[in-house]
Design a protein around this motif. Structure first.
Motif, PDB file in Angstrom:
ATOM      1  N   GLN A 226       0.906  -1.294  -0.006  1.00 57.37           N
ATOM      2  CA  GLN A 226       0.017  -0.178  -0.118  1.00 57.37           C
ATOM      3  C   GLN A 226       0.807   1.199  -0.012  1.00 57.37           C
ATOM      4  O   GLN A 226       1.517   1.533   0.673  1.00 57.37           O
ATOM      5  CB  GLN A 226      -0.913  -0.042   1.242  1.00 57.37           C
ATOM      6  N   LEU A 227       0.864   2.000  -1.021  1.00 55.32           N
ATOM      7  CA  LEU A 227       1.735   3.092  -1.383  1.00 55.32           C
ATOM      8  C   LEU A 227       0.858   4.503  -1.645  1.00 55.32           C
ATOM      9  O   LEU A 227       1.547   5.572  -1.618  1.00 55.32           O
ATOM     10  CB  LEU A 227       2.745   2.767  -2.567  1.00 55.32           C
ATOM     11  N   GLY A 228      -0.586   4.210  -1.724  1.00 56.48           N
ATOM     12  CA  GLY A 228      -1.112   5.307  -2.282  1.00 56.48           C
ATOM     13  C   GLY A 228      -1.459   6.765  -1.430  1.00 56.48           C
ATOM     14  O   GLY A 228      -1.027   6.671  -0.205  1.00 56.48           O
ATOM     15  N   LYS A 229      -1.886   7.771  -1.926  1.00 55.99           N
ATOM     16  CA  LYS A 229      -2.129   8.890  -1.178  1.00 55.99           C
ATOM     17  C   LYS A 229      -0.759   9.419  -0.667  1.00 55.99           C
ATOM     18  O   LYS A 229      -0.903   9.768   0.529  1.00 55.99           O
ATOM     19  CB  LYS A 229      -3.187   8.835  -0.092  1.00 55.99           C
ATOM     20  N   LEU A 251      -2.792  -1.433  -3.458  1.00 59.72           N
ATOM     21  CA  LEU A 251      -3.254  -0.447  -3.572  1.00 59.72           C
ATOM     22  C   LEU A 251      -2.295   0.669  -3.801  1.00 59.72           C
ATOM     23  O   LEU A 251      -1.696   1.206  -3.181  1.00 59.72           O
ATOM     24  CB  LEU A 251      -3.988   0.001  -1.906  1.00 59.72           C
ATOM     25  N   LEU A 252      -2.502   1.416  -4.932  1.00 62.40           N
ATOM     26  CA  LEU A 252      -1.760   2.477  -5.495  1.00 62.40           C
ATOM     27  C   LEU A 252      -2.700   3.723  -5.735  1.00 62.40           C
ATOM     28  O   LEU A 252      -2.392   4.452  -6.652  1.00 62.40           O
ATOM     29  CB  LEU A 252      -1.017   2.116  -6.656  1.00 62.40           C
ATOM     30  N   PRO A 253      -3.841   4.095  -5.094  1.00 60.01           N
ATOM     31  CA  PRO A 253      -4.467   5.286  -5.410  1.00 60.01           C
ATOM     32  C   PRO A 253      -3.697   6.748  -5.297  1.00 60.01           C
ATOM     33  O   PRO A 253      -3.047   6.620  -4.011  1.00 60.01           O
ATOM     34  CB  PRO A 253      -5.875   5.093  -4.530  1.00 60.01           C
ATOM     35  N   PHE A 275      -7.021  -4.576  -6.192  1.00 58.97           N
ATOM     36  CA  PHE A 275      -6.488  -3.982  -6.948  1.00 58.97           C
ATOM     37  C   PHE A 275      -7.049  -2.526  -6.992  1.00 58.97           C
ATOM     38  O   PHE A 275      -7.933  -2.423  -7.762  1.00 58.97           O
ATOM     39  CB  PHE A 275      -6.118  -4.511  -8.448  1.00 58.97           C
ATOM     40  N   ASP A 276      -6.073  -1.646  -6.629  1.00 55.78           N
ATOM     41  CA  ASP A 276      -6.763  -0.055  -6.678  1.00 55.78           C
ATOM     42  C   ASP A 276      -5.649   0.679  -7.152  1.00 55.78           C
ATOM     43  O   ASP A 276      -4.512   1.003  -6.748  1.00 55.78           O
ATOM     44  CB  ASP A 276      -7.136   0.163  -5.267  1.00 55.78           C
TER      45      ASP A 276
END
Length: 312
Positions: A226-229, A251-253, A275-276
């Motif tokens: 998880q790297l998003g935001k 998760l990469l949003p 998957f995001d």
């Protein structure tokens, strides 16, 4: 009659008795150290709405206190577990005197202030869980000295500054969770080089910048990423992620991603369930190879510029 080194058995008995009494005295001294450290910790708790610390007193053994577990072999405090108790206060320096501690779980409280550097004295620590509090300041570089640490949970606080480079050199670390803070700076080019056992890597919802690392193939045990935001530089989605055959959550949003979804990325992700990549600048057609992700349950491609069909 039994003789050892020419001495009668009565001498052996007295010697063993003396050694036993000395070990008891040593153990007593150590548990006294643990007790004083825990009572000092209690003195800096300003609110205990569930009265979980009510039986922490000078007149009783800490091994009988709520939230405390002792190791039978060496008679020392082994676990401090007060998660989800709505405690208010600070984490005192004296916590570092609990030399045999392997589990420190204070997540889900309302603790504030800095993380004390003395936590680095807990050389046997395997789990450090301080998430979901109001801790501030920077992450002490000294935490990287905890060579036995397997699980690190510091998420959902108000921690700032960069992530110490020492945290990327844990030979046994499995869970690396620093999400939802105010952390800045960049991630190492090769995150996985010093984290061979890594299974969960959460740094989402911070202020991290620089490039998203593109070398993930060494994280062969990775399950969740998880790297998003964050505030990463604009760039393409790292195709190396496609080599993580055990990955089930990606998760990469809001990660400043652009370009296409690589066709070859989905060739080796049979276990991928979530998957995001929403809220990016991705475009082009959706690769047919996504149909190889036969375990996929949640797919979020919103707020991009994709064209064509989703293949199933």
């Amino acid at each position: 009659m039994l003789h050892i080194m020419g001495r009668p058995s009565s001498f052996v008995f007295l010697f063993l008795l003396h050694s036993f009494m000395a070990s008891l005295a040593w153990s007593d001294t150590n548990i006294t150290t643990d007790k004083s450290a825990l009572l000092a910790f209690k003195s800096f708790i300003t609110s205990d709405p569930h009265n979980v610390l009510a039986n922490w007193s000078v007149s009783s053994s800490p091994c009988s206190w709520i939230g405390i577990t002792c190791n039978i072999r060496h008679g020392r405090v082994h676990s401090l577990n007060l998660g989800g108790m709505d405690l208010k206060g600070t984490i005192l320096l004296e916590v570092g005197r609990l030399e045999k501690l392997t589990i420190l779980r204070l997540a889900g409280n309302k603790l504030s202030g800095d993380i004390p550097q003395t936590i680095s004295n807990l050389s046997s620590l395997e789990l450090l869980s301080l998430s979901h509090n109001s801790l501030s300041g920077s992450i002490p570089n000294e935490i990287g000295d905890l060579s036995q640490l397997k699980k690190l949970y510091l998420g959902a606080n108000q921690l700032a500054g960069s992530i110490p480079s020492s945290l990327f050199n844990y030979s046994v670390l499995q869970d690396f969770q620093l999400a939802i803070n105010n952390l800045s700076g960049s991630l190492p080019t090769n995150v996985c080089a010093g984290l061979p056992k890594l299974q969960k890597f959460y740094v989402n919802e911070n202020d991290l910048s620089g490039d998203i690392p593109s070398t993930w193939h060494q994280c062969t045990e990775l399950l969740e990423l998880q790297l998003g935001k964050n505030k990463f530089n604009r760039g393409n989605i790292p195709t190396d992620i496609g080599n993580l055959t055990k990955l089930w959550r990606l998760l990469l949003p809001s990660s400043n991603l652009e370009g296409n979804l690589p066709e070859k990325m989905f060739h080796h992700l049979p276990l991928l369930k979530i998957f995001d990549v929403s809220d990016n600048q991705l475009e082009g057609s959706i690769p047919k190879s996504i149909s190889n992700c036969t375990s996929l349950k949640e797919l979020n491609l919103d707020s991009n510029s994709f064209t064509g069909l989703i293949y199933s």
